[in-house]
Scaffold this active site. Structure first.
Site, PDB file in Angstrom:
ATOM      1  N   GLU A 153       0.854  -1.184   0.000  1.00 24.83           N
ATOM      2  CA  GLU A 153       0.000   0.000   0.000  1.00 24.83           C
ATOM      3  C   GLU A 153       0.890   1.235   0.000  1.00 24.83           C
ATOM      4  O   GLU A 153       1.875   1.285   0.716  1.00 24.83           O
ATOM      5  CB  GLU A 153      -0.854  -0.043   1.284  1.00 24.83           C
ATOM      6  CG  GLU A 153      -1.750   1.130   1.497  1.00 24.83           C
ATOM      7  CD  GLU A 153      -2.783   1.272   0.392  1.00 24.83           C
ATOM      8  OE1 GLU A 153      -3.561   0.329   0.200  1.00 24.83           O
ATOM      9  OE2 GLU A 153      -2.800   2.327  -0.261  1.00 24.83           O
ATOM     10  N   PHE A 154       0.539   2.224  -0.792  1.00 20.28           N
ATOM     11  CA  PHE A 154       1.392   3.425  -0.899  1.00 20.28           C
ATOM     12  C   PHE A 154       0.726   4.677  -0.343  1.00 20.28           C
ATOM     13  O   PHE A 154       1.131   5.791  -0.650  1.00 20.28           O
ATOM     14  CB  PHE A 154       1.788   3.648  -2.365  1.00 20.28           C
ATOM     15  CG  PHE A 154       2.468   2.459  -2.986  1.00 20.28           C
ATOM     16  CD1 PHE A 154       3.803   2.192  -2.689  1.00 20.28           C
ATOM     17  CD2 PHE A 154       1.796   1.600  -3.831  1.00 20.28           C
ATOM     18  CE1 PHE A 154       4.451   1.084  -3.244  1.00 20.28           C
ATOM     19  CE2 PHE A 154       2.424   0.491  -4.388  1.00 20.28           C
ATOM     20  CZ  PHE A 154       3.751   0.232  -4.099  1.00 20.28           C
ATOM     21  N   LYS A 209       7.782  -1.761  -2.178  1.00 19.96           N
ATOM     22  CA  LYS A 209       7.388  -0.825  -1.125  1.00 19.96           C
ATOM     23  C   LYS A 209       8.606  -0.292  -0.368  1.00 19.96           C
ATOM     24  O   LYS A 209       8.739   0.921  -0.151  1.00 19.96           O
ATOM     25  CB  LYS A 209       6.409  -1.510  -0.170  1.00 19.96           C
ATOM     26  CG  LYS A 209       5.990  -0.680   1.023  1.00 19.96           C
ATOM     27  CD  LYS A 209       5.297   0.599   0.589  1.00 19.96           C
ATOM     28  CE  LYS A 209       5.133   1.559   1.735  1.00 19.96           C
ATOM     29  NZ  LYS A 209       3.992   1.350   2.556  1.00 19.96           N
ATOM     30  N   CYS A 265       6.613   5.514   9.012  1.00 23.69           N
ATOM     31  CA  CYS A 265       7.004   4.708   7.839  1.00 23.69           C
ATOM     32  C   CYS A 265       8.446   4.942   7.394  1.00 23.69           C
ATOM     33  O   CYS A 265       9.276   4.058   7.499  1.00 23.69           O
ATOM     34  CB  CYS A 265       6.047   4.986   6.695  1.00 23.69           C
ATOM     35  SG  CYS A 265       4.338   4.660   7.158  1.00 23.69           S
ATOM     36  N   LYS A 327       3.945  15.657  10.293  1.00 24.51           N
ATOM     37  CA  LYS A 327       3.634  16.492   9.127  1.00 24.51           C
ATOM     38  C   LYS A 327       2.245  17.079   9.347  1.00 24.51           C
ATOM     39  O   LYS A 327       1.486  16.584  10.187  1.00 24.51           O
ATOM     40  CB  LYS A 327       3.720  15.690   7.826  1.00 24.51           C
ATOM     41  CG  LYS A 327       2.663  14.615   7.645  1.00 24.51           C
ATOM     42  CD  LYS A 327       2.772  14.044   6.233  1.00 24.51           C
ATOM     43  CE  LYS A 327       1.670  13.060   5.943  1.00 24.51           C
ATOM     44  NZ  LYS A 327       1.772  12.476   4.615  1.00 24.51           N
TER      45      LYS A 327
HETATM   46  C1  UGA Z   1       5.052   7.660   3.359  1.00 22.86           C
HETATM   47  C2  UGA Z   1       5.034   7.536   1.825  1.00 22.86           C
HETATM   48  O1  UGA Z   1       5.015   8.835   1.238  1.00 22.86           O
HETATM   49  C3  UGA Z   1       3.800   6.747   1.361  1.00 22.86           C
HETATM   50  O2  UGA Z   1       3.847   6.554  -0.038  1.00 22.86           O
HETATM   51  C4  UGA Z   1       3.809   5.380   2.068  1.00 22.86           C
HETATM   52  O3  UGA Z   1       2.670   4.611   1.706  1.00 22.86           O
HETATM   53  C5  UGA Z   1       3.789   5.614   3.571  1.00 22.86           C
HETATM   54  O4  UGA Z   1       4.964   6.359   3.948  1.00 22.86           O
HETATM   55  C6  UGA Z   1       3.812   4.252   4.222  1.00 22.86           C
HETATM   56  O5  UGA Z   1       4.838   3.556   4.115  1.00 22.86           O
HETATM   57  O6  UGA Z   1       2.778   3.816   4.753  1.00 22.86           O
HETATM   58  P1  UGA Z   1       3.765   9.262   5.104  1.00 22.86           P
HETATM   59  O7  UGA Z   1       4.567   8.584   6.174  1.00 22.86           O
HETATM   60  O8  UGA Z   1       2.303   9.463   5.297  1.00 22.86           O
HETATM   61  O9  UGA Z   1       3.910   8.447   3.715  1.00 22.86           O
HETATM   62  O10 UGA Z   1       4.417  10.690   4.909  1.00 22.86           O
HETATM   63  P2  UGA Z   1       5.126  11.506   3.732  1.00 22.86           P
HETATM   64  O11 UGA Z   1       4.149  12.395   3.072  1.00 22.86           O
HETATM   65  O12 UGA Z   1       5.927  10.590   2.890  1.00 22.86           O
HETATM   66  O13 UGA Z   1       6.110  12.423   4.574  1.00 22.86           O
HETATM   67  C7  UGA Z   1       7.136  11.817   5.352  1.00 22.86           C
HETATM   68  C8  UGA Z   1       7.979  12.855   6.040  1.00 22.86           C
HETATM   69  O14 UGA Z   1       8.824  13.506   5.098  1.00 22.86           O
HETATM   70  C9  UGA Z   1       7.222  13.974   6.756  1.00 22.86           C
HETATM   71  O15 UGA Z   1       7.821  14.164   8.028  1.00 22.86           O
HETATM   72  C10 UGA Z   1       7.416  15.191   5.866  1.00 22.86           C
HETATM   73  O16 UGA Z   1       7.396  16.373   6.589  1.00 22.86           O
HETATM   74  C11 UGA Z   1       8.801  14.914   5.306  1.00 22.86           C
HETATM   75  N1  UGA Z   1       9.076  15.583   4.009  1.00 22.86           N
HETATM   76  C12 UGA Z   1       8.337  15.285   2.914  1.00 22.86           C
HETATM   77  C13 UGA Z   1      10.134  16.482   3.917  1.00 22.86           C
HETATM   78  O17 UGA Z   1      10.836  16.770   4.905  1.00 22.86           O
HETATM   79  N2  UGA Z   1      10.394  17.065   2.710  1.00 22.86           N
HETATM   80  C14 UGA Z   1       9.664  16.792   1.597  1.00 22.86           C
HETATM   81  O18 UGA Z   1       9.977  17.355   0.519  1.00 22.86           O
HETATM   82  C15 UGA Z   1       8.616  15.877   1.704  1.00 22.86           C
END
Ligand code: UGA
Length: 438
Positions: A153-154, A209, A265, A327
């Site tokens: 799942e993504f 994944k 994650c 986030k």
């Molecule tokens: C992440 C992946 O994006 C999903 O595709 C995946 O399904 C999920 O993990 C999982 O394994 O279940 P998520 O943990 O919800 O999703 O969060 P993200 O949107 O990926 O953000 C992760 C972290 O990276 C946050 O702390 C965000 O602030 C940080 N981030 C994101 C940055 O510091 N810079 C960026 O440019 C983007």
């Protein structure tokens, strides 16, 4: 065609998947051993913050297609597909993922599994787990080739339901054509809507994944590594990200430099991949992910260094941390950079106060030593320094003239503030990855 399915494990992933499957018309039974979670779900409350999910949960409960049980019963035997969505957290004292919840899920399901039914793992797992679970199922069931598939799942927190209903792609790892046919049938509405459907073997689906999350973490740490160089050379990492992002081969997404990645994650998944590669004897292939992890954690130290540079010592200074969630649009504080900074500042002797629009309840449980303030204006009162650590809309849109800290000094840990506006309101502004003249 409507199918009968069970969804085992109703955390973030399972709850969202159960609701999405009911929404596309399937008959869904959600299995969750924790009775208090079931009590909440039957009232239409997911139990965590996810925009739109409670509303859709209520709508699907009303259709009668979505039901919940504490354990399997005879109704599970009618299901054609069983989706396993249990957690695979980091093992205490090790980098590896703990797969014991998957093993219990298989053990509990086996007595209710029809020989022609399909078990589909959705949890994020070390490559090779599906093969092990197939062997476990085979022993438990007494037949040689049980049907087990993997469908990673993504979904992202904050857009979970939309990501489940309209994914970028569907990946299914299967061992036979019947499993593929069942998965094509269950995802038929998405396939018809044009979502790419990739059929692979089990190991590839598991690794897809881990690889996707490792790549995303690498992108973020890459730009944060550039930020480290920018900070000592006078360059601007936000402009740099914009400039390289125009190259379509690089792309501009996941290149925002700041306090780094957190959540349930990315941090755990890169560590689990390192641990699994080492077990498989190819540790060197992803040893660079250790650096990705370190670059990420060093961003928190950088914030402490900027605070110390400004305040000379943190001892007894009041530091306001804006944000606790990892986030925005999430109340998840697992591995949160914001909380990491709060704890480092506290350890350096600061009097720390944390504000977050919705995530403070989780902080109160985990870190009773931190002072929490729900009212944003009050949180500013008496602060010697402010750190924007989670880019909530409330902070991005805050009028700096309306807040009155003891000392007008803010660190923009996510590079989202209008620096000129804050400076006009009398603030000294510092940021990560660039030098701001004040
Ligand atoms: C992440 C992946 O994006 C999903 O595709 C995946 O399904 C999920 O993990 C999982 O394994 O279940 P998520 O943990 O919800 O999703 O969060 P993200 O949107 O990926 O953000 C992760 C972290 O990276 C946050 O702390 C965000 O602030 C940080 N981030 C994101 C940055 O510091 N810079 C960026 O440019 C983007």
């Amino acid at each position: 065609m409507a199918m009968k399915i069970t969804v085992i494990g109703l955390g973030y992933l399972g709850t969202t998947h159960a609701v999405a499957m009911a929404k596309v018309g399937h008959q869904v039974i959600g299995i969750e051993p924790n009775q208090s979670r079931i009590d909440s779900l039957v009232q239409g409350k997911a139990g965590f913050f996810e925009p739109g999910l409670d509303q859709e949960l209520k709508a699907q409960l009303a259709t009668g297609r979505l039901r919940f049980r504490q354990a399997h019963d005879e109704s599970s035997r009618e299901a054609d597909i069983h989706f396993i969505c249990v957690g695979t957290p980091q093992t205490a004292g090790s980098m590896a993922a703990d797969t014991s919840y998957l093993e219990s899920a298989i053990r509990d399901l086996a007595p209710f599994l029809r020989e022609d039914a399909l078990v589909v793992g959705k949890s994020t797992v070390p490559v090779g787990t599906a093969a092990k679970l197939t062997a476990q199922l085979s022993t438990a069931m007494g037949f040689t080739s049980p049907n087990l598939a993997w469908n990673p799942e993504f979904l992202r927190e904050g857009t979970a339901l939309e990501d489940s209903l309209n994914p970028d792609r569907l990946v299914v790892g299967v061992t036979n054509s019947r499993s593929e046919a069942l998965l094509r049938a269950v995802f038929d509405p998405m396939i018809k809507a044009g979502v790419p459907f990739l059929v692979t073997d089990l190991a590839t689906a598991e690794l897809v994944k881990a690889a996707a999350n490792a790549f995303l973490a690498t992108k973020i740490s890459f730009i944060n590594a550039m930020a480290e160089i920018a900070e000592v050379s006078g360059a601007d990492a936000t402009q740099l990200a914009k400039a390289i992002g125009y190259d379509e081969r690089i792309g501009n997404k996941f290149l925002r430099n700041g306090v780094g990645f957190g959540g349930g994650c990315l941090p755990k998944d890169i560590r689990a991949l390192i641990a699994r590669a080492e077990e498989l004897g190819v540790g060197e292939s992803v040893s660079y992910l250790n650096e990705i992890d370190k670059i990420n954690l060093r961003r928190r130290d950088r914030v402490i260094a900027l605070l110390t540079q400004e305040l000379v010592s943190l001892q007894g200074k009041r530091v306001l941390i804006l944000g606790a969630a990892f986030k925005p649009d999430s109340d998840d504080v697992r591995d949160s950079p914001a909380l990491g900074i709060a704890l480092l500042a506290k350890a350096a002797g600061a009097e720390v106060v944390v504000h977050d629009p919705i995530a403070l309840h989780g902080v109160a449980l985990k870190h009773p030593e931190l002072e929490l303030e729900q009212d944003l204006a009050k949180a500013f009162v008496g602060a010697d320094a402010v750190v924007l650590a989670t880019e909530w809309k409330e902070y991005r849109e805050l009028d700096p003239k309306t807040v009155n800290p003891g000392n007008k000094f803010i660190i923009d840990g996510r590079n989202v503030l209008d620096v000129a506006q804050w400076q006009q309101a009398g603030f000294k502004v510092l940021a990560l990855g660039r030098t701001i003249s004040n």
